[in-house]
Scaffold this motif. Structure first.
Motif, PDB file in Angstrom:
ATOM      1  N   GLY A 106      -9.430   8.588 -19.758  1.00  0.00           N
ATOM      2  CA  GLY A 106      -8.393   9.440 -19.219  1.00  0.00           C
ATOM      3  C   GLY A 106      -8.278   9.374 -17.717  1.00  0.00           C
ATOM      4  O   GLY A 106      -9.123   8.786 -17.021  1.00  0.00           O
ATOM      5  N   PRO A 107      -7.238  10.002 -17.169  1.00  0.00           N
ATOM      6  CA  PRO A 107      -6.943   9.881 -15.740  1.00  0.00           C
ATOM      7  C   PRO A 107      -7.981  10.525 -14.829  1.00  0.00           C
ATOM      8  O   PRO A 107      -8.022  10.214 -13.637  1.00  0.00           O
ATOM      9  CB  PRO A 107      -5.581  10.577 -15.603  1.00  0.00           C
ATOM     10  CG  PRO A 107      -5.477  11.472 -16.783  1.00  0.00           C
ATOM     11  CD  PRO A 107      -6.198  10.786 -17.878  1.00  0.00           C
ATOM     12  N   ARG A 108      -8.814  11.417 -15.353  1.00  0.00           N
ATOM     13  CA  ARG A 108      -9.843  12.061 -14.528  1.00  0.00           C
ATOM     14  C   ARG A 108     -11.249  11.797 -15.076  1.00  0.00           C
ATOM     15  O   ARG A 108     -12.136  12.638 -14.972  1.00  0.00           O
ATOM     16  CB  ARG A 108      -9.557  13.561 -14.402  1.00  0.00           C
ATOM     17  CG  ARG A 108      -8.267  13.816 -13.629  1.00  0.00           C
ATOM     18  CD  ARG A 108      -7.994  15.261 -13.322  1.00  0.00           C
ATOM     19  NE  ARG A 108      -6.805  15.365 -12.475  1.00  0.00           N
ATOM     20  CZ  ARG A 108      -6.811  15.443 -11.151  1.00  0.00           C
ATOM     21  NH1 ARG A 108      -7.961  15.436 -10.505  1.00  0.00           N
ATOM     22  NH2 ARG A 108      -5.688  15.535 -10.467  1.00  0.00           N
ATOM     23  N   ALA A 109     -11.430  10.604 -15.631  1.00  0.00           N
ATOM     24  CA  ALA A 109     -12.724  10.240 -16.198  1.00  0.00           C
ATOM     25  C   ALA A 109     -13.749   9.858 -15.140  1.00  0.00           C
ATOM     26  O   ALA A 109     -14.962   9.958 -15.387  1.00  0.00           O
ATOM     27  CB  ALA A 109     -12.558   9.087 -17.186  1.00  0.00           C
ATOM     28  N   ALA A 110     -13.293   9.442 -13.973  1.00  0.00           N
ATOM     29  CA  ALA A 110     -14.216   8.949 -12.946  1.00  0.00           C
ATOM     30  C   ALA A 110     -15.231  10.022 -12.571  1.00  0.00           C
ATOM     31  O   ALA A 110     -14.883  11.160 -12.284  1.00  0.00           O
ATOM     32  CB  ALA A 110     -13.435   8.523 -11.706  1.00  0.00           C
ATOM     33  N   LYS A 141     -10.206  13.032 -20.297  1.00  0.00           N
ATOM     34  CA  LYS A 141     -10.204  14.006 -19.214  1.00  0.00           C
ATOM     35  C   LYS A 141      -8.852  14.060 -18.488  1.00  0.00           C
ATOM     36  O   LYS A 141      -8.363  13.043 -17.999  1.00  0.00           O
ATOM     37  CB  LYS A 141     -11.297  13.678 -18.182  1.00  0.00           C
ATOM     38  CG  LYS A 141     -12.713  13.972 -18.637  1.00  0.00           C
ATOM     39  CD  LYS A 141     -12.965  15.451 -18.872  1.00  0.00           C
ATOM     40  CE  LYS A 141     -12.827  16.287 -17.621  1.00  0.00           C
ATOM     41  NZ  LYS A 141     -13.105  17.732 -17.900  1.00  0.00           N
ATOM     42  N   HIS A 142      -8.310  15.271 -18.437  1.00  0.00           N
ATOM     43  CA  HIS A 142      -7.074  15.519 -17.703  1.00  0.00           C
ATOM     44  C   HIS A 142      -7.230  16.635 -16.673  1.00  0.00           C
ATOM     45  O   HIS A 142      -6.467  16.665 -15.704  1.00  0.00           O
ATOM     46  CB  HIS A 142      -5.947  15.894 -18.669  1.00  0.00           C
ATOM     47  CG  HIS A 142      -5.555  14.793 -19.601  1.00  0.00           C
ATOM     48  ND1 HIS A 142      -4.606  13.843 -19.288  1.00  0.00           N
ATOM     49  CD2 HIS A 142      -6.007  14.475 -20.843  1.00  0.00           C
ATOM     50  CE1 HIS A 142      -4.478  12.991 -20.295  1.00  0.00           C
ATOM     51  NE2 HIS A 142      -5.321  13.353 -21.247  1.00  0.00           N
ATOM     52  N   LEU A 143      -8.168  17.546 -16.878  1.00  0.00           N
ATOM     53  CA  LEU A 143      -8.330  18.684 -15.971  1.00  0.00           C
ATOM     54  C   LEU A 143      -9.141  18.278 -14.743  1.00  0.00           C
ATOM     55  O   LEU A 143     -10.073  17.469 -14.846  1.00  0.00           O
ATOM     56  CB  LEU A 143      -9.034  19.835 -16.683  1.00  0.00           C
ATOM     57  CG  LEU A 143      -8.300  20.446 -17.881  1.00  0.00           C
ATOM     58  CD1 LEU A 143      -9.141  21.542 -18.515  1.00  0.00           C
ATOM     59  CD2 LEU A 143      -6.934  20.991 -17.466  1.00  0.00           C
ATOM     60  N   PRO A 144      -8.834  18.845 -13.583  1.00  0.00           N
ATOM     61  CA  PRO A 144      -9.598  18.511 -12.366  1.00  0.00           C
ATOM     62  C   PRO A 144     -11.029  19.012 -12.445  1.00  0.00           C
ATOM     63  O   PRO A 144     -11.315  20.034 -13.085  1.00  0.00           O
ATOM     64  CB  PRO A 144      -8.814  19.221 -11.251  1.00  0.00           C
ATOM     65  CG  PRO A 144      -8.030  20.276 -11.942  1.00  0.00           C
ATOM     66  CD  PRO A 144      -7.723  19.762 -13.310  1.00  0.00           C
TER      67      PRO A 144
END
Length: 278
Positions: A53-57, A86-89
């Motif tokens: 997902g976009p916030r996996a890092a 992961k999408h949430l900050p």
């Protein structure tokens, strides 16, 4: 099985005391948004976790991750392949890790045909875990173990905004001017008839963690001011220990218009319009 791990939003958070063991006592209004992370859980011989997902890092895939800590509360020897999207900050004050762990608990209980673990053990993973497992609008008290269902809420929409600056929870709590503050005001027994009435009641509450968080991360001031200036915003405030902030709106159209305008003005911010789940 695919499960939503919805964002947890503290619409109000009063710090009412501190126990001798250092845990803070809270009196909080918690709701959940129809936006969040996603978990896919499939049968497997062993237990594994991958994060996409976009916030996996930067999200760990070992036992530091609350998803695997939640899985460890079940009897040993059971397998599942878990994919966390992961999408949430991160460190955003909207319960991302707790929501993920709660979704894992519900999903693994269904997959393995097991009851949910004892809530005392669940609470050991974090104060937000019990309310995230419940997934319902609640008044949360104690250190997170006391949950009281809210009176019926009118339809409500949120705009969630995070400027991308992590807010450290420990220093925020240490920065509290007082740890013994008044609890929430009385609620109407029959609930609130409309969004405006609920917002008026909510304006009598506060987030006691917002002032110290603003001192540590001043951009929170900028975020709240930008949300407050949005057309038709009923209330703007920080959620949890920060740094995600929210605006409360009466309609989907108003929330989506505000989110679009904020995204255009601040393209580096994370902005999400979402309904409050019943």
């Amino acid at each position: 099985m695919r499960h939503l791990a919805p964002a947890k939003v503290n619409l109000a958070l009063h710090v009412t005391g501190r126990r001798v063991d250092g845990y803070h006592l809270l009196d909080s209004i918690v709701v959940f948004a129809d936006a969040g992370d996603w978990l896919e859980i499939a049968p497997a011989a062993t237990l594994s976790l991958q994060v996409l997902g976009p916030r996996a890092a930067g999200v760990p895939t070992d036992r530091r991750n609350l998803v695997l800590q939640a899985a460890a509360l079940f009897p040993a020897g059971q397998g599942a392949a878990i994919t966390l999207e992961k999408h949430l900050p991160h460190a955003g004050g909207i319960g991302g890790g707790s929501a993920d762990a709660a979704a894992a608990l519900r999903g693994l209980a269904a997959l393995w045909d097991q009851p949910l673990p004892d809530m005392a053990a669940v609470l050991g993973l974090g104060a937000d875990l019990p309310v995230c497992v419940s997934g319902r609008p609640s008044r949360m008290a104690g250190i997170g173990e006391v949950l009281i269902s809210l009176p019926p809420l009118p339809p409500l929409w949120l705009v969630l905004v995070n400027a991308g600056v992590a807010v450290p929870t420990g220093p925020v709590f240490k920065g509290l001017a007082r740890t013994r503050n008044p609890g929430l005001p009385a609620m109407p027994d029959q609930g609130w008839s409309d969004a405006g009435g609920f917002a008026a009641w909510l304006a009598r509450t506060r987030n006691d963690l917002e002032p110290p968080a603003r001192q540590i991360v001043p951009v929170i001031d900028t975020v709240i001011a930008a949300i407050r200036d949005s057309d038709d915003c009923l209330l703007a405030r920080m959620s949890g220990s920060g740094g995600t902030c929210f605006g409360l709106f009466a309609t989907e159209a108003a929330a989506k218009a505000a989110a679009a305008a904020l995204s255009a003005a601040q393209p580096d911010w994370w902005v999400q319009a979402a309904a409050i789940l019943p």
